[in-house]
Design a protein around this motif. Structure first.
Motif, PDB file in Angstrom:
ATOM      1  N   GLY A 131      -1.880   3.951  -0.792  1.00 21.53           N
ATOM      2  CA  GLY A 131      -0.523   4.582  -1.635  1.00 21.53           C
ATOM      3  C   GLY A 131      -0.819   4.681  -2.749  1.00 21.53           C
ATOM      4  N   THR A 132       0.167   4.627  -3.956  1.00 22.87           N
ATOM      5  CA  THR A 132       0.388   4.742  -4.899  1.00 22.87           C
ATOM      6  C   THR A 132      -0.698   3.640  -6.112  1.00 22.87           C
ATOM      7  N   LEU A 133      -1.288   4.274  -6.616  1.00 22.75           N
ATOM      8  CA  LEU A 133      -2.229   3.356  -7.788  1.00 22.75           C
ATOM      9  C   LEU A 133      -0.806   3.431  -9.843  1.00 22.75           C
ATOM     10  N   ALA A 134      -1.719   2.005  -9.586  1.00 23.01           N
ATOM     11  CA  ALA A 134      -1.052   2.047 -10.860  1.00 23.01           C
ATOM     12  C   ALA A 134      -1.103   0.771 -11.764  1.00 23.01           C
ATOM     13  N   GLY A 135      -1.277   1.244 -13.223  1.00 24.24           N
ATOM     14  CA  GLY A 135      -1.439   0.048 -14.355  1.00 24.24           C
ATOM     15  C   GLY A 135      -2.741  -0.366 -14.059  1.00 24.24           C
ATOM     16  N   PRO A 160      -1.751  11.236   1.234  1.00 29.73           N
ATOM     17  CA  PRO A 160      -0.635  12.522   0.341  1.00 29.73           C
ATOM     18  C   PRO A 160       0.166  11.650   0.073  1.00 29.73           C
ATOM     19  N   GLN A 161       1.340  10.526   0.008  1.00 29.06           N
ATOM     20  CA  GLN A 161       2.061   9.840  -0.853  1.00 29.06           C
ATOM     21  C   GLN A 161       2.124   9.590  -2.102  1.00 29.06           C
ATOM     22  N   ALA A 162       0.544   9.048  -2.181  1.00 29.41           N
ATOM     23  CA  ALA A 162       0.294   8.175  -3.010  1.00 29.41           C
ATOM     24  C   ALA A 162       0.467   8.917  -4.732  1.00 29.41           C
ATOM     25  N   LYS A 163       1.087   7.850  -5.968  1.00 22.94           N
ATOM     26  CA  LYS A 163       1.175   8.447  -6.652  1.00 22.94           C
ATOM     27  C   LYS A 163       0.574   7.235  -7.848  1.00 22.94           C
ATOM     28  N   THR A 174       0.709  13.450  -8.917  1.00 23.70           N
ATOM     29  CA  THR A 174       0.678  13.929  -7.002  1.00 23.70           C
ATOM     30  C   THR A 174      -0.176  13.764  -6.927  1.00 23.70           C
ATOM     31  N   ALA A 175      -0.618  13.222  -5.520  1.00 21.75           N
ATOM     32  CA  ALA A 175      -1.965  13.381  -5.298  1.00 21.75           C
ATOM     33  C   ALA A 175      -2.636  14.620  -4.563  1.00 21.75           C
ATOM     34  N   GLU A 176      -1.677  15.719  -4.746  1.00 20.64           N
ATOM     35  CA  GLU A 176      -1.915  17.095  -4.609  1.00 20.64           C
ATOM     36  C   GLU A 176      -2.900  17.023  -6.387  1.00 20.64           C
TER      37      GLU A 176
END
Length: 202
Positions: A93-97, A113-116, A156-158
């Motif tokens: 999923g999302t990768l932050a900071g 695909p849902q990762a930001k 976005t992942a794309e």
């Protein structure tokens, strides 16, 4: 909150604090760094997380108390980057900071695909860890790195795949299967040959 499994030379490290979006405390970072430093005997390493977020980055309370500028972030990413084996970040999923650091230090990154992807360090009033912009710019170039670090853009992942920030986008149900397939040849190879190839690719 950090799970480690070892099987036939494969070390799988999982962030497991999904109720807090796998936010990283100082204790978690230290444990991750110790695992990475001990992983010189591993023949491959996969880094992943549980839940729908890979990691929200630093625990905000600890970040404000000094974790944001701790050298443990560089200790962790440096230990991963120095490993002679193949390392894969399997982003659930999302990768932050600051969590970007350990992921950028891996050899290969795959994501659902849902990762930001975002790194709002400037907005929070901190500099990124020194190696993070360098590794990001080596992958996606300085302009796109500034899009993330200075323009505060969520990728976005794309877009991440198009930029070269991730190497493959796969559905959640096959994420770990794909990660294991990527390390299969390295697990079967002579470790000295695998390590030699890794050095040649630097």
């Amino acid at each position: 909150m950090i799970e480690l499994t070892k099987a036939d030379g494969l070390w799988t490290v999982t962030l497991n604090n999904p109720t807090k979006a796998n936010a990283l405390t100082g204790a978690m970072l230290t444990e991750l760094a110790e695992i990475a430093e001990d992983a010189t005997e591993a023949r491959a390493l996969i880094l992943s997380g549980t839940g729908k977020v890979f990691s929200a980055g630093a625990d905000l309370d600890e970040a404000r108390a000094g974790l944001a500028t701790s050298d443990v972030w560089e200790r962790l990413s440096g230990a991963i980057a120095a490993l002679p084996c193949l390392t894969v970040a399997a982003l659930n999923g999302t990768l932050a900071g600051g969590a970007n650091g350990m992921v950028l230090a891996c050899d290969i990154r795959i994501a659902v695909p849902q990762a930001k992807f975002f790194y709002p360090v400037m907005k929070l009033g901190f500099l990124p860890q020194p190696s993070d912009p360098l590794r990001m710019a080596a992958l996606i170039g300085p302009a796109r790195t500034k899009m993330v670090l200075m323009a505060g853009q969520k990728i976005t992942a794309e877009e991440a795949y198009t930029f070269g920030l991730v190497d493959r986008v796969v559905e959640p149900e096959v994420l770990m299967q794909v990660a294991r397939e990527l390390v299969a040849d390295s697990l079967a190879a002579d470790p000295q040959i695998a390590a030699g190839i890794a050095r040649m690719c630097q």
